[in-house]
Every structure is written in C-alpha cells, then in structure tokens.
Design an enzyme around this catalytic site. Structure first.
Site, PDB file in Angstrom:
ATOM      1  N   ALA A  47      -3.099 -14.601  32.383  1.00  0.00           N
ATOM      2  CA  ALA A  47      -3.122 -15.759  31.490  1.00  0.00           C
ATOM      3  C   ALA A  47      -1.943 -15.775  30.536  1.00  0.00           C
ATOM      4  CB  ALA A  47      -4.428 -15.794  30.714  1.00  0.00           C
ATOM      5  N   ASN A  48      -0.884 -15.007  30.835  1.00  0.00           N
ATOM      6  CA  ASN A  48       0.213 -15.007  29.876  1.00  0.00           C
ATOM      7  C   ASN A  48       1.164 -16.194  30.041  1.00  0.00           C
ATOM      8  OD1 ASN A  48       0.583 -13.381  32.208  1.00  0.00           O
ATOM      9  ND2 ASN A  48       2.607 -12.851  31.437  1.00  0.00           N
ATOM     10  N   THR A  49       1.080 -16.909  31.192  1.00  0.00           N
ATOM     11  CA  THR A  49       1.924 -18.110  31.330  1.00  0.00           C
ATOM     12  C   THR A  49       1.150 -19.215  32.045  1.00  0.00           C
ATOM     13  OG1 THR A  49       2.748 -17.607  33.537  1.00  0.00           O
ATOM     14  CG2 THR A  49       3.992 -16.704  31.700  1.00  0.00           C
ATOM     15  N   GLY A  50       1.771 -20.379  32.118  1.00  0.00           N
ATOM     16  CA  GLY A  50       1.331 -21.469  32.985  1.00  0.00           C
ATOM     17  C   GLY A  50      -0.102 -21.919  32.813  1.00  0.00           C
ATOM     18  N   ILE A  51      -0.748 -22.193  33.942  1.00  0.00           N
ATOM     19  CA  ILE A  51      -2.114 -22.714  33.940  1.00  0.00           C
ATOM     20  C   ILE A  51      -3.047 -21.757  33.217  1.00  0.00           C
ATOM     21  CG2 ILE A  51      -4.050 -23.448  35.379  1.00  0.00           C
ATOM     22  CD1 ILE A  51      -2.215 -23.737  37.677  1.00  0.00           C
ATOM     23  N   SER A 175      -6.020 -22.888  46.532  1.00  0.00           N
ATOM     24  CA  SER A 175      -4.988 -23.904  46.629  1.00  0.00           C
ATOM     25  C   SER A 175      -5.235 -24.755  47.851  1.00  0.00           C
ATOM     26  CB  SER A 175      -3.611 -23.268  46.750  1.00  0.00           C
ATOM     27  OG  SER A 175      -2.691 -24.251  47.151  1.00  0.00           O
ATOM     28  N   TYR A 200       0.894 -16.515  51.801  1.00  0.00           N
ATOM     29  CA  TYR A 200       0.267 -17.131  50.637  1.00  0.00           C
ATOM     30  C   TYR A 200      -0.920 -18.002  51.079  1.00  0.00           C
ATOM     31  CZ  TYR A 200      -0.253 -20.004  46.456  1.00  0.00           C
ATOM     32  OH  TYR A 200      -0.763 -20.651  45.369  1.00  0.00           O
TER      33      TYR A 200
END
Ligand SMILES: *[C@@H]1O[C@H](CO)[C@@H](O)[C@H](O)[C@H]1NC(C)=O
Ligand SMILES: *[C@@H]1O[C@H](CO)[C@@H](O)[C@H](O)[C@H]1NC(C)=O
Ligand SMILES: *[C@@H]1O[C@H](CO)[C@@H](O)[C@H](O)[C@H]1NC(C)=O
Length: 316
Positions: A47-51, A175, A200
């Site tokens: 949770a340190n960046t983005g969504i 995704s 992926y």
C-alpha cells in the site's frame, strides 16, 4: 487544403468536447458506501503507492486502524505519514512484508497475530507485473510466487483472526487479463516456456480461481471474499515494460487515476449486503463476467491442492 483543415478542426473540436465523457466512462464506478470503520482493523499489502495507497487512505479516513504491509519499509513510512496527515488518523502502521519470501510472510503474520486480536479486512493488493524471468526466495516463478502463492500463504496464516472477527472480508486484486491466463500444471514455474505478459495473466487467473475456492470453503464462516479488477490504472506496475510505459503516456486520458482504481476494492471491502456475492469477481464496483476458465471448479481445487504442496501447508 482548406477542406482538409476544416475536417481536421471539426475532428479536433469533436475530441475536445467528447473527451470529458470518454474520460468519465473509463473512470468507472465510485464506491458509494458510507460505512465507517472505528475500531476495525485492516491489513493491506503493497500500500505504499498507487491503488493500494489510495485504498489505505480512504479506509483510514473512515477510522480504521490500517496496517500497510510492504517490502520497502522506508517508502511505506513516507506513505503512512502522508495518509496519517490526510486522514487525520494516527493509527496507520507500517510492517515489513516481502511476498517473494515465505520466511518474511511468516514473520509478518507472527508479528501481526501477536499484536492484534482482530482482523476485519484483508486486502491482497500487492503485485508484480511483467518482470523478466526470476524466482522468489523459495524458487517459485515471481508472478506466481508473489501474486498468487505469497497471498495464498498470507491469507492462510491470517484466516483464524478473520474468522474470529466476523463479519470479515478478504479482497483480492485480480485483473481483466485473467481472461488470457491459463494454469499449466505441467509447468507451473514457467521453466519450459516463459512470457512475462502471460506469466502475469496466469497469476491473475490463479487469483480468480482462488477466490472461488476460498469462498466455497468459507461458506457460513462469516468471512467473505471478492476478486477485483481495478481497471486500467496508471501505476508503477508498468515499470518493467518500455512499450507499456509508452502506451500509457499515449492513452493517459483513458486510464484511471489511482483514486479511481481504488474504488472497486473499496466497494468490495465496505458495501453493505455484498455477502451473497462472496467468491465473485468485480469490476467498476459491479459484479463482472469471468472467463470460463476461472469458473472451472476442478482446476480451482487442483490449484489449491498444488499450492498447499508447494508451500508445505495443510489447509482444509
Ligand atoms: C486471494 O488470492 C490469493 C492468491 O491467489 C489466494 O492465495 C487467496 O486465497 C485469495 N484469497 C481470497 C480471499 O480470495
Ligand atoms: C462450482 O462451484 C460453484 C460454487 O461452489 C457451484 O455453485 C457450481 O455449481 C459448481 N459447478 C459445477 C459444474 O460443479
Ligand atoms: C485435492 O485434495 C483433496 C484432499 O487431499 C482430494 O480429496 C481431492 O481429490 C484433490 N482434488 C484434486 C482436483 O486434485
């Protein structure tokens, strides 16, 4: 010449006037739940960046105690101080978690279980995308190892707490590319054939399959689980692909911001009355269509069994 100029200006002004609605269309749904979370405990990976950061921020605003579990504690701390200030909530904590190393996952879980008696929301948000071939500390292909097996083990280790804290929820970031994924049981670690794009997709299909299987196993326990497609979101995930970075730039008006990308995760973590849809796959804050391959119960069960074997765990 003049005619061409006329066509061009018409086209450009058409684009100019339609762009906002196109933008809005691609921005997708918004989480409308008003649920507040005082006294609730949340763990969110990566949770340190983005969504992930946007999701953590909103959950902190609603009063939850939020654990940011990430590999880089320094980056985690800088995100946490931003979130604390923004959400006016001091209960945002950072803990070290490297999903590419089962030792680190076990250490994180041990620490968490020792300090918290409750866990209401687990968001399996972290992920890697399109890296060159590599293996995790335990010898798993990185996409499978981090996106699938790492979260599988984490969920397994935290499940007792979730069951003790019902109603509880597990939200899994998947995704839309799971449609292109396939589970190759004869070559799970992609040693015979490797494509970073496909690796992926495979790992995202594994996420959808697991959500189904977990939902089946958790039926009646008060813990429900959801798989989420966040949308096409500008994020650091594309850093491994030059072409993707280029495309991202080109299509940036059509790509969601991290805040927009967080909406479906938030919807699945918060919206009231979602329980009957446990195990389902969501996109734009709505239940969405999954590929036939992800509806295959046999594959889901077999993947579950193989994952337990690979991780050396018993999970009935
Ligand atoms: C989420 O996905 C991970 C990885 O596939 C899996 O291990 C875990 O069981 C899933 N959890 C839920 C709640 O679906
Ligand atoms: C697969 O599992 C789901 C949920 O557990 C169940 O509703 C469905 O009937 C199963 N499908 C088949 C073909 O067994
Ligand atoms: C998974 O393991 C269980 C328990 O060992 C077994 O009963 C089941 O047949 C296995 N399922 C598959 C699809 O391999």
């Amino acid at each position: 010449m003049l005619a061409m100029l006329g066509v061009l200006t018409t086209f450009l002004s058409f684009l100019y006037f339609t762009a906002p609605s196109i933008r809005k269309f691609f921005a997708g749904g918004v989480c409308r739940s008003n649920v507040q979370l005082p006294g609730k405990v949340v763990v969110i990976t990566g949770a340190n960046t983005g969504i992930g950061k946007e999701t953590a921020k909103e959950l902190a605003r609603r009063g939850a105690r939020v654990y940011i579990a990430c590999r880089d504690v320094l980056k985690g701390e800088s995100a946490a101080s931003e979130i604390r200030a923004d959400a006016k909530n001091s209960q945002v904590l950072v803990r070290k978690l490297d999903l590419s190393d089962t030792k680190s996952i076990r250490a994180f879980a041990e620490g968490f279980l020792a300090e918290e008696k409750q866990l209401h929301i687990l968001i399996n948000n972290a992920g890697v995308m399109m890296c060159p071939y590599s293996k995790t500390a335990d010898g798993f292909e990185t996409h499978l190892g981090v996106n699938h097996l790492g979260h599988f083990l984490l969920t397994h280790l935290l499940l007792e707490r979730l069951k003790e804290s019902t109603p509880a929820r597990v939200v899994n970031l998947s995704s839309v590319v799971h449609h292109a994924g396939k589970i190759h049981f004869h070559d799970l670690q992609s040693e015979k054939y490797y494509s970073r794009g496909l690796a992926y997709c495979h790992s995202k299909l594994a996420n959808v399959l697991f959500t189904r299987e977990l939902a089946r196993r958790l039926k009646g326990s008060g813990v429900t689980t959801y798989a989420v497609h966040p949308g096409v979101v500008s994020s650091e995930l594309v850093r491994h692909s030059f072409l993707l970075c280029l495309l991202w730039r080109l299509f940036s008006p059509f790509i969601k911001s991290p805040w927009e990308g967080a909406q479906t995760s938030l919807h699945c973590a918060l919206a009231e009355g979602l329980e009957p849809l446990s195990g389902k796959y969501f996109s734009d804050c709505k239940k969405a269509w999954v590929s036939p391959k992800s509806r295959d119960n046999k594959t889901a069960e077999r993947l579950w069994n193989v994952s337990c074997e690979l991780l050396g765990i018993q999970w009935e």
